[in-house]
Design an enzyme around this catalytic site. Structure first.
Site, PDB file in Angstrom:
ATOM      1  N   GLU A  58      18.457  22.766  21.443  1.00  0.00           N
ATOM      2  CA  GLU A  58      18.727  21.336  21.285  1.00  0.00           C
ATOM      3  C   GLU A  58      18.260  20.822  19.926  1.00  0.00           C
ATOM      4  OE1 GLU A  58      17.375  21.962  25.637  1.00  0.00           O
ATOM      5  OE2 GLU A  58      17.078  22.900  23.666  1.00  0.00           O
ATOM      6  N   CYS A  84      13.460  21.654  27.925  1.00  0.00           N
ATOM      7  CA  CYS A  84      12.048  21.772  28.279  1.00  0.00           C
ATOM      8  C   CYS A  84      11.359  20.416  28.158  1.00  0.00           C
ATOM      9  CB  CYS A  84      11.349  22.817  27.412  1.00  0.00           C
ATOM     10  SG  CYS A  84      11.285  22.440  25.655  1.00  0.00           S
ATOM     11  N   ARG A 193      19.891  48.459  25.190  1.00  0.00           N
ATOM     12  CA  ARG A 193      18.526  48.637  24.683  1.00  0.00           C
ATOM     13  C   ARG A 193      18.098  47.407  23.896  1.00  0.00           C
ATOM     14  NH1 ARG A 193      17.905  54.678  21.932  1.00  0.00           N
ATOM     15  NH2 ARG A 193      18.464  55.936  23.774  1.00  0.00           N
ATOM     16  N   THR A 205      11.271  63.248  30.541  1.00  0.00           N
ATOM     17  CA  THR A 205      12.327  63.085  29.537  1.00  0.00           C
ATOM     18  C   THR A 205      11.762  63.226  28.130  1.00  0.00           C
ATOM     19  OG1 THR A 205      13.655  61.677  30.980  1.00  0.00           O
ATOM     20  CG2 THR A 205      14.035  61.463  28.612  1.00  0.00           C
ATOM     21  N   ASP A 209      13.335  66.184  26.031  1.00  0.00           N
ATOM     22  CA  ASP A 209      14.324  65.787  25.025  1.00  0.00           C
ATOM     23  C   ASP A 209      13.732  65.224  23.744  1.00  0.00           C
ATOM     24  OD1 ASP A 209      16.226  66.502  26.909  1.00  0.00           O
ATOM     25  OD2 ASP A 209      16.477  64.457  27.663  1.00  0.00           O
ATOM     26  N   GLY A 301      15.203  60.594  33.611  1.00  0.00           N
ATOM     27  CA  GLY A 301      15.766  61.688  34.379  1.00  0.00           C
ATOM     28  C   GLY A 301      15.933  61.318  35.840  1.00  0.00           C
TER      29      GLY A 301
END
Length: 378
Positions: A58, A84, A193, A205, A209, A301
Site C-alpha cells: 500500500e 496491517c 526452491r 541424500t 549425491d 530420498g
C-alpha cells in the site's frame, strides 16, 4: 453490489494478485502482497511488498501516486491482504490508506496475523471508507499458503518434490538417478526452491549425491536456507551444501565440537527430540514455524519423503514424471504397509504442466487446505 461491480472487482483483484506473484521470491517472512489504486477504469498507481524491512504494498503504491502528483482521494484501492494495523518493521499501512481518503478498499483476504486479524478492516470502516472483503480469496490464499499456515497452525506449508519414471521409480536398484527427468523439469524445480524459505533434504541424500541445493535457474536476491534432517549427525562437514550460506541441521545427537566447527561455515545445529528412533518431524516443523519459516521445499530420498508423509507433514506434492519405464528400482516413498485403503493419504490434483519432455503434476492435501480456509472463514 451490482453484477458489474463484482466483475470489475474480480478483474482488478486478479491483476493485483499477478503483481503479488512478481515478488514471490523476496518478501519472506512477510506475505506477498500487492496493491492497485484505480479510478475511472484506470490504474493510478500500483505497488508490491518489498523485502522485510522495506515498505509494504500500500505504501509503495501511495508513494508512486504522490511521486506522479496524483490525488487518490475518492479512488478504489485493491489490496490482496488486509492492510496491517500494527507497528512492526514499518508503520501501519492502514494509517497511510486512511490519510489518502479513498472511497473504497477492496480486500482479497483478511490477515491471519493475531496482531491484525480484522483490525485493519475495522479501522477503515470507522474512518468512513467502504470496505469489501473476500474478493478472489482462495486465489489470494494460494499466493501465501505458508504465511497463513504459520500464523494459524504455527507450522509452515510444506511441499514434497519428487522426480520419477512412469512406473514410479526415482532410481535404479543401485541408486542411479541422474537424470530421470530433463533439464526443463530441473529448471522448473528451482522456481519452487526460490520461493521457499527452506530447502530441506536428508543426510542420506547429502552423503549419496553431495548436492548444492542452491537456486541456480532463477534470479533472486534472497537465498533460501538449506536444511538437513540428520538423526545421528553423520553428515560430512565438507559437503558442498555447506558453502557459507545459511544452513541448518536437525539432529537428535550431540557433538559440540563438530557443531562448533560447522558454525564457522554458517551452519546452525538444532537438537530435537526423537520419535521412533529418528528426528521428530512434527517438532521440527514447530521449530521452523517459531523461526518465521513460511514455506518448506523438500527434495529428499524415499526414506525421508516417506517419513514426512507418515508424520502428516506434507501439504502438497510436486511430482515431475518422465516418459520412461525403469522396471525394478527404488520407489518414490517408503511408507510401510497399509492395512486398509482407509489409511491411504489422499491428495487432490491441482494442475499439470508440460515441461517437455516431462510432466509436472501438483496435488494438494485437501484436509489441510480446507483447515486454512476454515480458519479464514472462506
Amino acid at each position: 453490489m451490482n453484477t458489474g461491480q463484482v466483475v470489475d472487482d474480480e478483474r482488478w483483484m486478479r491483476e493485483a494478485l499477478r503483481l503479488a506473484e512478481s515478488v514471490m521470491y523476496i518478501t519472506a517472512p512477510n506475505p506477498r502482497v500487492a496493491c492497485l489504486i484505480v479510478r475511472g477504469g484506470q490504474v493510478l498507481a500500483s505497488g508490491a511488498t518489498q523485502p522485510a524491512g522495506g515498505p509494504h504494498a500500500e505504501v509503495v503504491a501511495l508513494r508512486q501516486a504522490a511521486g506522479q502528483g496524483v490525488d487518490v482521494a475518492g479512488a478504489t484501492v485493491y489490496v490482496t491482504l488486509e492492510p496491517c494495523s500494527h507497528f512492526g518493521r514499518t508503520p501501519p499501512c492502514v494509517d497511510a490508506l486512511i490519510a489518502a481518503r479513498p472511497a473504497r478498499v477492496v480486500i482479497a483476504m483478511s490477515d491471519p496475523n493475531p496482531l491484525v486479524a480484522g483490525q485493519g478492516i475495522a479501522r477503515l470502516k470507522a474512518a468512513g471508507i467502504a470496505v469489501a472483503t473476500g474478493v478472489c480469496a482462495q486465489e489470494a490464499l494460494s499466493v501465501n499458503p505458508g504465511f497463513v499456515a504459520r500464523m494459524t497452525r504455527k507450522t509452515p506449508w510444506l511441499w514434497l518434490k519428487l522426480a520419477a519414471s512412469l512406473d514410479g521409480r526415482i532410481a535404479l536398484p543401485d541408486g542411479q538417478s541422474q537424470w530421470i527427468t530433463g533439464p526443463a523439469a530441473r529448471a522448473d524445480g528451482h522456481h519452487w526452491r526460490a520461493r521457499s524459505c527452506v530447502v530441506l533434504t536428508g543426510s542420506g541424500t547429502v552423503m549419496a549425491d553431495n548436492p548444492q541445493l542452491n537456486v541456480r535457474h532463477v534470479e533472486t536476491t534472497r537465498t533460501p536456507i538449506k536444511a538437513i534432517v540428520d538423526t545421528r549427525f553423520e553428515v560430512d562437514e565438507n559437503a558442498r551444501i555447506f558453502d557459507g550460506t545459511s544452513a541448518w541441521i536437525f539432529t537428535c545427537a550431540s557433538n559440540p565440537e563438530k557443531a562448533s566447527r560447522l558454525a564457522g561455515k554458517n551452519v546452525r545445529v538444532v537438537q530435537l527430540p526423537s520419535a521412533g528412533g529418528r528426528v521428530d518431524l512434527q517438532a521440527m516443523l514447530r521449530w521452523l514455524g517459531e523461526h518465521d519459516v513460511n514455506e518448506v521445499h523438500v527434495e529428499a530420498g524415499a526414506k525421508l519423503s516417506g517419513a514426512l508423509l507418515q508424520a502428516q507433514c506434507v501439504d502438497e506434492l510436486l511430482l515431475y514424471m518422465a516418459p520412461v519405464l525403469l522396471g525394478e528400482g527404488m520407489g518414490m516413498v517408503r511408507m510401510g504397509t497399509l492395512q486398509s485403503l482407509a489409511q491411504a493419504q489422499r491428495f487432490e490434483f491441482l494442475d499439470t504442466k508440460n515441461v517437455s519432455p516431462d510432466l509436472r503434476i501438483r496435488a494438494r492435501h485437501m484436509d489441510r487446505w480446507n483447515a486454512l480456509l476454515h480458519v479464514l472463514r472462506l
